[in-house]
Design a protein around this motif. Structure first.
Motif, PDB file in Angstrom:
ATOM      1  N   UNK A  52       0.895  -1.100  -0.225  1.00 40.39           N
ATOM      2  CA  UNK A  52       0.397  -0.152   0.082  1.00 40.39           C
ATOM      3  C   UNK A  52       1.059   1.199   0.177  1.00 40.39           C
ATOM      4  N   UNK A  53       1.733   1.276   0.529  1.00 41.23           N
ATOM      5  CA  UNK A  53       2.917   2.368   0.761  1.00 41.23           C
ATOM      6  C   UNK A  53       4.260   2.053   0.258  1.00 41.23           C
ATOM      7  N   UNK A  54       4.189   2.898  -0.653  1.00 44.61           N
ATOM      8  CA  UNK A  54       5.935   3.664  -1.714  1.00 44.61           C
ATOM      9  C   UNK A  54       7.000   2.932  -1.826  1.00 44.61           C
ATOM     10  N   UNK A  55       6.617   3.114  -0.200  1.00 40.92           N
ATOM     11  CA  UNK A  55       8.776   2.560   0.610  1.00 40.92           C
ATOM     12  C   UNK A  55       8.186   0.973   0.895  1.00 40.92           C
ATOM     13  N   UNK A  56       7.519   0.765   1.107  1.00 41.97           N
ATOM     14  CA  UNK A  56       7.229  -0.416   1.328  1.00 41.97           C
ATOM     15  C   UNK A  56       7.322  -1.245  -0.269  1.00 41.97           C
ATOM     16  N   UNK A  99      -4.683  -0.270  -3.283  1.00 46.58           N
ATOM     17  CA  UNK A  99      -5.318   0.621  -2.816  1.00 46.58           C
ATOM     18  C   UNK A  99      -5.537   0.370  -1.202  1.00 46.58           C
ATOM     19  N   UNK A 100      -5.854   1.181  -0.326  1.00 47.42           N
ATOM     20  CA  UNK A 100      -7.456   1.291   0.608  1.00 47.42           C
ATOM     21  C   UNK A 100      -8.204   2.571   0.275  1.00 47.42           C
ATOM     22  N   UNK A 101      -7.040   3.982   0.712  1.00 46.82           N
ATOM     23  CA  UNK A 101      -7.513   5.005  -0.883  1.00 46.82           C
ATOM     24  C   UNK A 101      -8.020   4.378  -1.457  1.00 46.82           C
ATOM     25  N   UNK A 132      -1.057  10.028  -8.368  1.00 49.33           N
ATOM     26  CA  UNK A 132      -0.422   8.982  -7.485  1.00 49.33           C
ATOM     27  C   UNK A 132      -0.438   7.956  -7.840  1.00 49.33           C
ATOM     28  N   UNK A 165       3.597   6.167  -8.095  1.00 47.75           N
ATOM     29  CA  UNK A 165       3.984   5.033  -7.388  1.00 47.75           C
ATOM     30  C   UNK A 165       4.620   4.265  -8.510  1.00 47.75           C
ATOM     31  N   UNK A 192       8.455   6.937  -8.656  1.00 47.64           N
ATOM     32  CA  UNK A 192       9.131   6.089  -7.879  1.00 47.64           C
ATOM     33  C   UNK A 192      10.080   5.041  -8.262  1.00 47.64           C
TER      34      UNK A 192
END
Lengths: 297, 297
Positions: free
Chosen positions: A78-82, A104-106, A112, A116, A119
């Motif tokens: 879910x998170x870019x850093x993950x 996604x969650x949101x 966006x 992702x 990055x």
């Protein structure tokens, strides 16, 4: 690596822990069958349910047992850093490529989703497959968004959702995307029931759920299509219609796990709870179909 | 604890790390404002994007800074065993209750959703709030499913999605659910723009996004409704219509983060990437609305 048959193995659990022995068996089967690539930790491989250390173990095991077959490793989170951390792990494990869906969650807007991929590809040293899987991510890719992402360095292939069963509509869909992305980026179809139609429509690859557990029938379809014999590919796909019906009814994820459990390739209850396996009636039907369709050579 | 105003604070990030100082400030504001409960690590609190250790830190900080206000901690995750681990952490941190949404990647059937709540409540020693949030989980709760889950030990409240703006329809919706669940299980409305309507329709609580950052206007609505003055509650909600319009356009999550950033309560870019904050034009509008509506006492 991004053409032909890419097989997505399950990542079986046993008592809620990664079952490395069963996984090694699944991957070895695929290498022996001669698929063109192995896509570890796709949706079929339960990637979103697994911890980072479980995913690292699975990536290493896939590379170890795949032999000369290239391994593509799913890195979605879910998170870019993950995602960036998982990309690091996959490359350390020896992945030949990575696979990324915008989980996604949101909900995410196009900018966006693009950010992702921007990055993540910025830090990659291997190619990336864009994973367009609206059924699980709830992200709808426009061809314009695909074109933006496909222009990024390292993007090598796009896994698209099922195509229409109407040949003209399917061909138009693939052509529209083809016309907007770099020539070297391949297009692979998913949705096993429409794979033969997708290959006929001009897809370069089939990103296949069933091939991860039963490579033989998927190879028959793929090799026929690659030889230009789309009639044979469509006929083999039509022969498997009862299987595609089960996929439509229960989802390919749960049905494929039931097949692997039925064949003893993995332990019972191999999916991550709260996802449950099929009920008894559906399992009986799975066993019947394995037999009726001669799914195991 | 499961009536009145439950405030959902953001969990701010700074350079992709949990910003404990800013978080302590947000929670302290809520305790000083006198909300009825603080719901840490809800959707507004980015729970699904955070690592287990970040969630443990946030739960501890929330309890530490909430003073006498009870803290409800979100424990949602994709895998049952992960939820159980988060429930353990939340209870260790001193949570007064936990909040659980059935997060999904593969879709879940009703029996699977029920099994999640059954497995998790079996190990709890604190009450649980059922989090019915179809916009993020893609799970649709029927009243029948709510009734099955509400009959489980430890289930104390249900957070329902926005109600209709038609008072009769809203009252019927709450009554239908009320009639099927134990009397001691409360119903709380979410969707801030419909909160006054929800309280008028018979909801016992408001599970509020905006209250986590701007408790004063949310308290005004809640206290009016609790005093039986629904006209005043609806009037205050109507006064905030420009804010609810921004929520509808950009989502309450991104708008609330922009408000907190604008007020200097959190650092800029406080949301987990790839989620991006609002663009410049929308931020200008946020600043105007804070001023026009006198959102900060």
């Amino acid at each position: 690596m991004f053409t032909g048959l890419s097989a997505f193995p399950l990542t079986p659990l046993r008592d809620d822990a990664f079952d490395e022995a069963a996984y090694a068996g699944l991957v070895t089967r695929l290498a022996e069958a001669g698929v063109d690539s192995i896509a570890a930790l796709g949706s079929t491989g339960s990637y979103m349910y697994l911890e980072r250390n479980e995913r690292r173990q699975a990536a290493r095991a896939a590379v170890e047992h795949a032999g000369a077959i290239p391994v593509i490793v799913g890195i979605g989170a879910l998170r870019t850093s993950q995602v960036q951390a998982l990309a690091y792990d996959a490359q350390e494990a020896g992945a030949s490529a990575v696979l990324l869906a915008p989980a996604t969650y949101q909900g995410l807007g196009d900018d966006e989703v693009f950010s992702l991929f921007e990055d993540v590809t910025a830090g990659l040293s291997v190619p990336l497959v864009v994973y367009d899987n609206p059924g699980t991510t709830h992200v709808t890719f426009t061809d314009e968004l695909h074109a933006r992402i496909a222009s990024l360095a390292h993007v090598a292939s796009i896994k698209i959702p099922p195509v229409s069963t109407d040949p003209d509509a399917a061909a138009a869909r693939v052509r529209n995307l083809r016309d907007r992305i770099p020539a070297e980026v391949t297009i692979g179809v998913s949705g096993d029931g429409s794979a033969a139609a997708g290959l006929q429509a001009g897809c370069d690859a089939w990103y296949s759920v069933i091939a991860g557990t039963l490579p033989a029938p998927a190879l028959a379809i793929t090799r026929a299509a690659q030889a230009g014999d789309f009639e044979a590919a469509l006929a083999e796909s039509a022969r498997l219609a009862p299987l595609w019906s089960l996929f439509a009814e229960h989802g390919s994820y749960r049905v494929t796990a039931a097949i692997a459990e039925q064949l003893g390739l993995v332990a019972g209850y191999s999916l991550p709870r709260p996802v449950q396996g099929l009920g008894t009636a559906a399992r009986v039907r799975v066993a019947e179909i394995i037999d009726e369709l001669h799914l195991v050579p």
